[in-house]
Design a protein around this motif. Structure first.
Motif, short mmCIF file in Angstrom:
data_model
loop_
_atom_site.label_atom_id
_atom_site.label_comp_id
_atom_site.label_asym_id
_atom_site.label_seq_id
_atom_site.Cartn_x
_atom_site.Cartn_y
_atom_site.Cartn_z
N SER A 178 -29.65 -42.18 1.74
CA SER A 178 -30.58 -43.31 1.70
C SER A 178 -31.37 -43.32 0.40
O SER A 178 -31.54 -44.37 -0.22
CB SER A 178 -31.53 -43.25 2.90
OG SER A 178 -32.51 -44.24 2.83
N GLU A 179 -31.86 -42.16 0.00
CA GLU A 179 -32.60 -42.07 -1.26
C GLU A 179 -31.72 -42.45 -2.45
O GLU A 179 -32.16 -43.17 -3.35
CB GLU A 179 -33.16 -40.66 -1.46
CG GLU A 179 -34.34 -40.36 -0.58
CD GLU A 179 -34.95 -39.01 -0.88
OE1 GLU A 179 -35.03 -38.65 -2.08
OE2 GLU A 179 -35.33 -38.32 0.07
N ALA A 180 -30.48 -41.96 -2.46
CA ALA A 180 -29.56 -42.27 -3.56
C ALA A 180 -29.24 -43.76 -3.61
O ALA A 180 -29.21 -44.37 -4.69
CB ALA A 180 -28.28 -41.46 -3.42
N ALA A 181 -29.04 -44.38 -2.45
CA ALA A 181 -28.74 -45.80 -2.39
C ALA A 181 -29.93 -46.63 -2.86
O ALA A 181 -29.77 -47.61 -3.61
CB ALA A 181 -28.36 -46.21 -0.97
N ARG A 182 -31.13 -46.24 -2.46
CA ARG A 182 -32.32 -46.97 -2.91
C ARG A 182 -32.51 -46.84 -4.42
O ARG A 182 -32.84 -47.80 -5.10
CB ARG A 182 -33.58 -46.46 -2.19
CG ARG A 182 -33.70 -46.97 -0.79
CD ARG A 182 -35.03 -46.70 -0.10
NE ARG A 182 -35.59 -45.37 -0.29
CZ ARG A 182 -36.68 -45.11 -1.01
NH1 ARG A 182 -37.32 -46.07 -1.61
NH2 ARG A 182 -37.14 -43.88 -1.11
N GLN A 183 -32.26 -45.64 -4.95
CA GLN A 183 -32.39 -45.43 -6.39
C GLN A 183 -31.36 -46.26 -7.16
O GLN A 183 -31.69 -46.87 -8.18
CB GLN A 183 -32.24 -43.94 -6.72
CG GLN A 183 -32.42 -43.60 -8.18
CD GLN A 183 -33.82 -43.90 -8.66
OE1 GLN A 183 -34.78 -43.83 -7.90
NE2 GLN A 183 -33.95 -44.23 -9.92
N SER A 184 -30.13 -46.31 -6.68
CA SER A 184 -29.11 -47.09 -7.38
C SER A 184 -29.41 -48.59 -7.30
O SER A 184 -29.18 -49.32 -8.27
CB SER A 184 -27.72 -46.81 -6.82
OG SER A 184 -27.62 -47.25 -5.49
#
Length: 140
Positions: A95-101
């Protein structure tokens, strides 16, 4: 029957109240509206605002700007500082990686707003638009 503030860790908390306390939504009514709209899923299923949470539940929360997948660690009825609210849950790494991307893609996306646009275009800006349109029409 009133509850003591100390036993909130063992008590059941309504989903809308927890989302407000964890600072995902600014008000409880906004949290309730998001839940009713299907933007919050509890353990993979649509939930209702009065549904009770317990530690270990998984939530997928879609706010106006972000989407989170979190694991509930603690319960709280009171809305405290953001640092305390972050202790109520842990966000998944995906979730964190998707939000950052998504944030990076949005930052790189072109913005087509003209800085001087406030209602009707000025004469200078209209000339520039006509010049641009003629240039496009001539290239086809």
């Amino acid at each position: 029957m009133s509850r003591k503030p100390d036993d909130t860790a063992s008590a059941d908390i309504r989903l809308d109240k927890w989302l407000w306390a964890a600072r995902f939504f600014k008000t409880r009514s906004l949290a309730g509206t998001a839940i009713d709209g299907g933007h919050v899923h509890l353990n993979g299923e649509r939930a209702k605002p009065a549904r009770h949470l317990k530690p270990g539940d998984r939530l997928r929360i879609r706010t106006q700007t972000e989407e989170y997948e979190v694991l509930v660690l603690a319960l709280s009825e009171k809305r405290g500082p953001a640092t305390e609210a972050r202790l109520l849950y842990v966000e998944s790494a995906e979730s964190e990686a998707a939000r950052q991307s998504r944030r990076e893609a949005q930052a790189l996306a072109p913005v087509f707003d003209h800085p001087d646009v406030r209602g009707r275009p000025t004469k200078k800006w209209r000339r520039q638009l006509h010049y641009f349109e003629r240039k496009l029409a001539g290239s086809e």
